[in-house]
Design an enzyme around this catalytic site. Structure first.
Site, mmCIF file in Angstrom:
data_model
loop_
_atom_site.group_PDB
_atom_site.id
_atom_site.type_symbol
_atom_site.label_atom_id
_atom_site.label_comp_id
_atom_site.label_asym_id
_atom_site.label_seq_id
_atom_site.Cartn_x
_atom_site.Cartn_y
_atom_site.Cartn_z
ATOM 1 N N GLU A 197 0.771 -1.128 -0.062
ATOM 2 C CA GLU A 197 0.128 0.027 -0.065
ATOM 3 C C GLU A 197 0.841 1.271 0.120
ATOM 4 O OE1 GLU A 197 -2.776 -3.282 0.969
ATOM 5 O OE2 GLU A 197 -0.576 -2.606 1.798
ATOM 6 N N HIS B 93 -11.579 -6.154 8.318
ATOM 7 C CA HIS B 93 -12.178 -5.754 6.883
ATOM 8 C C HIS B 93 -13.583 -4.970 7.001
ATOM 9 C CE1 HIS B 93 -9.775 -9.183 6.034
ATOM 10 N NE2 HIS B 93 -9.677 -8.945 4.802
ATOM 11 N N GLN C 97 -7.953 -2.455 -1.048
ATOM 12 C CA GLN C 97 -8.667 -3.501 -1.183
ATOM 13 C C GLN C 97 -9.928 -3.213 -0.067
ATOM 14 O OE1 GLN C 97 -7.459 -7.840 -1.035
ATOM 15 N NE2 GLN C 97 -7.791 -7.421 -3.171
ATOM 16 N N PHE C 98 -9.354 -2.986 0.967
ATOM 17 C CA PHE C 98 -10.438 -2.619 2.132
ATOM 18 C C PHE C 98 -9.730 -1.310 2.847
ATOM 19 C CE2 PHE C 98 -11.059 -7.016 1.331
ATOM 20 C CZ PHE C 98 -12.635 -7.415 1.508
ATOM 21 N N ALA C 99 -10.564 -0.616 3.428
ATOM 22 C CA ALA C 99 -10.132 0.848 3.869
ATOM 23 C C ALA C 99 -9.313 0.503 5.140
ATOM 24 C CB ALA C 99 -11.485 1.400 4.418
ATOM 25 N N ASP C 100 -9.467 -0.835 5.852
ATOM 26 C CA ASP C 100 -8.457 -1.093 6.674
ATOM 27 C C ASP C 100 -7.187 -0.947 6.467
ATOM 28 O OD1 ASP C 100 -11.061 -2.933 8.636
ATOM 29 O OD2 ASP C 100 -11.335 -2.691 6.450
ATOM 30 N N PHE C 101 -7.068 -1.606 5.143
ATOM 31 C CA PHE C 101 -5.522 -1.854 4.805
ATOM 32 C C PHE C 101 -4.731 -0.472 4.474
ATOM 33 C CE2 PHE C 101 -6.857 -6.125 2.670
ATOM 34 C CZ PHE C 101 -7.335 -6.497 3.807
#
Length: 671
Positions: free
Chosen positions: A410, A477, A432-436
């Protein structure tokens, strides 16, 4: 200087092989090394006099900066570190502007907002570093990618120290450059110590150049004190890369003769080691060599030194004569973002009923058609179409150059987006997910957010953030982490709740030359439908949407919270409420909020994020400050539990604010 005293022999301690280099080039190499050395010697005096606040010395390493810079064409970008003064002087950056920069004057490059070498300049194709070191490596990837996409046949050179190679950004940037065959020369100045930490505590391989093998790239070791070797070998490598784009790793063996910065000193360095490296002084040795070879005479050397000294003194006086910066709140706030002339594009076509996810996909596709310099990057977004299939079919229309699968990195991809912007292109980066995004947090909040304020370089990057709970995806996620970014000046934050808004706000985000965090709630992707115009249109930032009108209470929310509020009002038709969908959180439509609260006298703010530190707290404080006399009750906030997001449905339902909203709303109405 100590290193001048150590070299008393009339013979050079460095062996030079000038090969086919003519005397003009050799003299230019010498002059370009001598100038930063003399500037630095002057700066050390000014530092002791308190006329500059800090100094990071490159004494002993001038051959690298000068050799690399002279080997590149002037239109090719260089990303130096804080000890690469020779890059700036060789590119002929006016000394008075450098002196103004170091004294915090307006004629510098950062208007007093940053110091020393934390700046860039498009005029000279130099992109300065930030203190976090690593991000500039990925930025170099983005600049090089733009060169490839525009068929420019150009090289990008980026510097780091041996300490910086310990950062994850180093690995990510080299890996991306190798996978994408990017024309980057990664320059490691191995100068013995990362501040006070010696190399044997930084890495456990013999040579850092050996790491090139792991990335599938060529690597070389060059004597960083031998300016002829540096110039000759980098010139050859650069020419090769222009013809056949690929990254190359170069380790320059050198030494730092001063402290990390002057206050640090060098007491941690054994005296014998200092003495040995002093004998290898790149400037003094080359001077001796040129005089040995009858290429430089004493008289010519004296004239050269006098000219440089006069240039230093004249330009210092220009900087001294410049007025001190007068603080201006207006100037500071106006320089946070690059001016954006929003242009309303109204839809003219018929509508289609689209799901939330389809509206995002359509807005993205039409923006790709409209902006030929737009590149989308993310994991699995190409042939696979992304994990949510938003970019499905994009490769067939736009090709793999513009729809790019990325490694799992990222940070490097956000940085590459920044590099594309520096090179005049646009980027959309999909998390891919905001968490990442936590893995790419540093370049967003410290590079993208601050670059325009620091040196007028905008970050034309949209980061797409699939977020939110309600889909039983668990703690890694399901986060809605907008508060991480609404807190950071220099970022815009968009959070739509409906397909119509999602498309129009995304197209505006891509048009906007500033960094935008664009949140897309996953639970809305396939559950919310709406009639959406078929053609391209835009919607303005900073304009909330008034979905329902009433006089009893103001409900302020965004994202999935909008739909929770609508459900509650549908269940309770007797509640007469203004329902405000914020749509964008930064900028925030405070005017709409205050007007509604002054009308109703009561306010409740609903957010999916946990309560403490969320945007609801700031909105509540704003209402208290601006609308206190109009309030008939305390401002209420409803948010999710102060825990991570659980997986199993019954725990997730308990966690979410949705289940508590109706109760708190009714309590407020009865106050």
């Amino acid at each position: 200087m100590k290193n001048d005293k150590m070299l008393t022999s009339s013979k050079s301690n460095i062996t030079y092989d000038k090969k086919n280099l003519d005397s003009k080039i050799l003299l230019q190499l010498y002059a370009n090394m001598l100038k930063p050395r003399m500037v630095e010697e002057k700066m050390l005096i000014l530092l002791r006099q308190g006329k500059i606040s800090k100094w990071f010395s490159g004494i002993g390493q001038e051959a690298i900066s000068v050799g690399v810079t002279m080997a590149l064409n002037k239109e090719e970008y260089i990303l130096p570190m804080h000890r690469n003064l020779g890059v700036f002087t060789t590119r002929k950056v006016p000394l008075n502007r450098l002196f103004s920069q170091w004294q915090g004057k307006a004629n510098g490059f950062t208007k007093g907002r940053d110091r020393s070498f934390h700046f860039g300049t498009q005029e000279y194709n130099i992109v300065g570093m930030i203190s976090h070191l690593g991000p500039q490596l990925g930025v170099a990837d983005g600049i090089a990618l733009a060169s490839v996409l525009k068929h420019k046949n150009q090289v990008t050179a980026v510097f780091t120290g041996e300490g910086g190679t310990s950062e994850g950004d180093f690995h990510e940037a080299l890996n991306v450059a190798s996978v994408w065959h990017l024309p980057v020369i990664f320059c490691i100045e191995n100068n013995g110590y990362g501040l006070s930490t010696p190399t044997d505590e930084q890495y456990n391989c013999k040579d850092l150049a050996d790491r090139g093998k792991g990335y599938g790239m060529e690597s070389f070791i060059i004597d960083g004190n031998n300016v002829v070797d540096v110039y000759s070998k980098i010139s050859k490598l650069a020419e090769s890369i222009r013809k056949r784009p690929r990254p190359i790793l170069v380790e320059f063996k050198t030494f730092r003769m001063r402290g990390h910065e002057e206050a640090s000193g060098t007491k941690y360095v054994p005296e014998q080691l200092m003495n040995e490296w002093a004998k290898k002084d790149p400037v003094r040795n080359f001077e001796v060599y040129l005089k040995e070879q009858k290429i430089l005479t004493e008289k010519e050397d004296t004239i050269l030194r006098d000219n440089i000294l006069n240039e230093i003194n004249e330009n210092l006086q220009l900087a001294y004569d410049e007025e001190e910066i007068a603080p201006s709140v207006t100037n500071e706030l106006n320089d946070l973002f690059k001016p954006f002339n929003y242009q309303e594009v109204s839809p003219k076509s018929k509508t289609n009923e689209l799901r939330f996810i389809d509206a995002i996909s359509e807005g993205l596709k039409q923006s790709m058609q409209r902006h030929k310099d737009l590149v989308i990057m993310g994991q699995d977004i190409a042939e696979y179409g992304g994990v949510f299939k938003i970019t499905e079919g994009f490769v067939e229309e736009f090709g793999n150059d513009r729809v790019r699968n990325t490694p799992i990195c990222e940070s490097a991809i956000v940085e590459a987006g920044m590099g594309l912007s520096i090179a005049g292109m646009k980027a959309v980066v999909e998390m891919q997910f905001a968490d990442f995004v936590s893995s790419g947090f540093n370049p967003i909040v410290n590079y993208l957010a601050k670059s325009y304020y620091r040196w007028n370089q905008n970050a034309d990057v949209v980061v797409r953030m699939p977020c939110g709970a309600g889909v039983a995806a668990g703690p890694f996620h399901s986060q809605t982490n907008e508060a991480w970014f609404t807190k950071t000046p220099g970022l815009k934050v968009v959070y739509p709740a409906f397909p119509y808004d999602a498309k129009g706000l995304l197209t505006t985000a891509i048009n906007d030359p500033n960094p935008v965090l664009y949140f897309e709630h996953k639970a809305l992707y396939r559950s919310i439908r709406q009639d959406v115009p078929k053609d391209y249109y835009t919607l303005p930032f900073g304009k909330a949407s008034l979905l329902k009108e009433g006089n009893a209470v103001t409900i302020i929310t965004y994202g999935a919270g909008v739909h929770w509020a609508l459900e509650t009002l549908d269940k309770n038709p007797d509640i007469q409420a203004d329902l405000l969908d914020l749509r964008t959180l930064q900028p925030l439509d405070t005017e709409a909020i205050f007007n509604s609260v002054r009308k109703t006298g009561k306010a409740i703010i609903l957010q999916e994020d946990s309560l403490f530190g969320g945007i609801a707290s700031d909105i509540s404080a704003l209402i208290m400050e601006e609308c206190f006399e109009a309030l008939d009750a305390p401002v209420k906030r409803v948010a999710s539990l102060e825990t991570p997001i659980p997986f199993v449905k019954q725990l997730e339902d308990q966690y979410l604010a949705k289940g508590r909203f109706e109760t708190v709303l009714k309590e407020l109405l009865e106050y």
